[in-house]
Design a protein around this motif. Structure first.
Motif, mmCIF file in Angstrom:
data_model
loop_
_atom_site.group_PDB
_atom_site.id
_atom_site.type_symbol
_atom_site.label_atom_id
_atom_site.label_comp_id
_atom_site.label_asym_id
_atom_site.label_seq_id
_atom_site.Cartn_x
_atom_site.Cartn_y
_atom_site.Cartn_z
ATOM 1 N N GLU A 1 -7.314 -1.083 7.249
ATOM 2 C CA GLU A 1 -8.376 -0.663 6.793
ATOM 3 C C GLU A 1 -7.900 0.504 5.769
ATOM 4 O O GLU A 1 -7.263 1.461 6.282
ATOM 5 N N LEU A 2 -7.817 0.332 4.563
ATOM 6 C CA LEU A 2 -7.151 1.090 3.569
ATOM 7 C C LEU A 2 -7.153 2.581 3.745
ATOM 8 O O LEU A 2 -6.273 3.202 3.889
ATOM 9 N N PHE B 1 -1.952 5.836 16.377
ATOM 10 C CA PHE B 1 -2.604 4.363 16.565
ATOM 11 C C PHE B 1 -3.025 3.877 15.161
ATOM 12 O O PHE B 1 -3.771 4.643 14.511
ATOM 13 N N LEU B 2 -2.752 2.646 14.577
ATOM 14 C CA LEU B 2 -3.125 2.194 13.598
ATOM 15 C C LEU B 2 -3.630 0.820 13.667
ATOM 16 O O LEU B 2 -2.838 -0.094 14.276
ATOM 17 N N GLY B 3 -4.817 0.620 13.278
ATOM 18 C CA GLY B 3 -5.356 -0.838 13.661
ATOM 19 C C GLY B 3 -4.963 -1.777 12.670
ATOM 20 O O GLY B 3 -4.576 -1.496 11.637
ATOM 21 N N VAL C 1 0.876 -1.204 0.173
ATOM 22 C CA VAL C 1 0.027 -0.012 -0.008
ATOM 23 C C VAL C 1 0.904 1.273 0.007
ATOM 24 O O VAL C 1 0.615 2.265 -0.782
ATOM 25 N N LEU C 2 1.784 1.481 0.825
ATOM 26 C CA LEU C 2 2.646 2.488 0.832
ATOM 27 C C LEU C 2 3.692 2.804 -0.094
ATOM 28 O O LEU C 2 3.829 3.948 -0.834
ATOM 29 N N GLN C 3 3.997 1.664 -0.796
ATOM 30 C CA GLN C 3 4.942 1.653 -2.032
ATOM 31 C C GLN C 3 4.085 2.299 -3.121
ATOM 32 O O GLN C 3 4.393 3.141 -3.976
ATOM 33 N N PHE D 1 -6.156 3.808 7.146
ATOM 34 C CA PHE D 1 -4.568 3.422 7.215
ATOM 35 C C PHE D 1 -3.758 4.687 6.399
ATOM 36 O O PHE D 1 -3.019 5.564 7.064
ATOM 37 N N LEU D 2 -4.055 4.920 5.422
ATOM 38 C CA LEU D 2 -3.541 6.015 4.311
ATOM 39 C C LEU D 2 -3.856 7.516 5.182
ATOM 40 O O LEU D 2 -2.811 8.217 5.119
ATOM 41 N N ALA D 3 -5.125 7.637 5.510
ATOM 42 C CA ALA D 3 -5.232 8.736 6.276
ATOM 43 C C ALA D 3 -4.586 9.086 7.423
ATOM 44 O O ALA D 3 -4.141 10.179 7.543
ATOM 45 N N THR D 4 -4.298 8.155 8.193
ATOM 46 C CA THR D 4 -3.193 8.374 9.441
ATOM 47 C C THR D 4 -1.903 8.695 8.973
ATOM 48 O O THR D 4 -1.019 9.471 9.450
ATOM 49 N N VAL D 5 -1.218 7.585 7.918
ATOM 50 C CA VAL D 5 0.276 8.031 7.256
ATOM 51 C C VAL D 5 0.109 9.502 7.026
ATOM 52 O O VAL D 5 1.146 10.109 7.484
ATOM 53 N N ARG D 6 -0.620 10.033 6.215
ATOM 54 C CA ARG D 6 -0.561 11.183 5.811
ATOM 55 C C ARG D 6 -0.618 12.171 6.769
ATOM 56 O O ARG D 6 -0.001 13.406 6.647
#
Ligand SMILES: [Mg+2]
Length: 124
Positions: free
Chosen positions: A107-108, A101-103, A20-22, A111-116
């Motif tokens: 959950e795509l 925190f990432l569960g 997902v990250l790549q 997950f991406l919202a938290t990373v950003r």
């Protein structure tokens, strides 16, 4: 390109997080235990660290504490990457100095919202 260190001992979670990250244009570094995670963090000073809590050697709390103790790494956001979702777990994670925190399972969207958010990036 921003670099994200993933510390995770579960193959499936590691693969999904990496893919997902790549796919979103991030470079990844990977460690499957806590000590390697600490070593990679100190060596590369990534932009963000996703830290599993249950690891085969030192746990994610201890690894985070060791990373935080390094002056060059003290400001790197570290997000707990864990299936533990109780209020007590979340409080302990917050108290331990994690930035978020990432569960699991991933959950795509969130997950991406938290990373950003942790990277200080706008939604895209
Ligand atoms: Mg684990």
């Amino acid at each position: 390109m921003k670099t994200i260190l993933i510390v995770e001992d579960n193959d499936k979670n590691m693969k999904l997080a990496r893919d997902v990250l790549q796919a979103k244009g991030y470079a990844t570094l990977e460690a499957v235990n806590g000590l390697d995670g600490v070593a990679l963090a100190l060596q590369h000073r990534p932009d963000l660290i996703l830290m599993d809590i249950q690891l085969p050697d030192i746990n994610g709390y201890e690894a985070t504490s060791r990373i935080r103790a390094d002056a060059g790494c003290a400001a790197i956001p570290i997000v707990a990457f864990t299936a533990s979702v109780t209020v007590t777990d979340r409080q302990r994670i917050t108290d331990a100095g994690f930035n978020g925190f990432l569960g699991k399972p991933i959950e795509l969207q969130s997950f991406l919202a938290t990373v950003r958010q942790q990277l200080g990036e706008a939604a895209r």
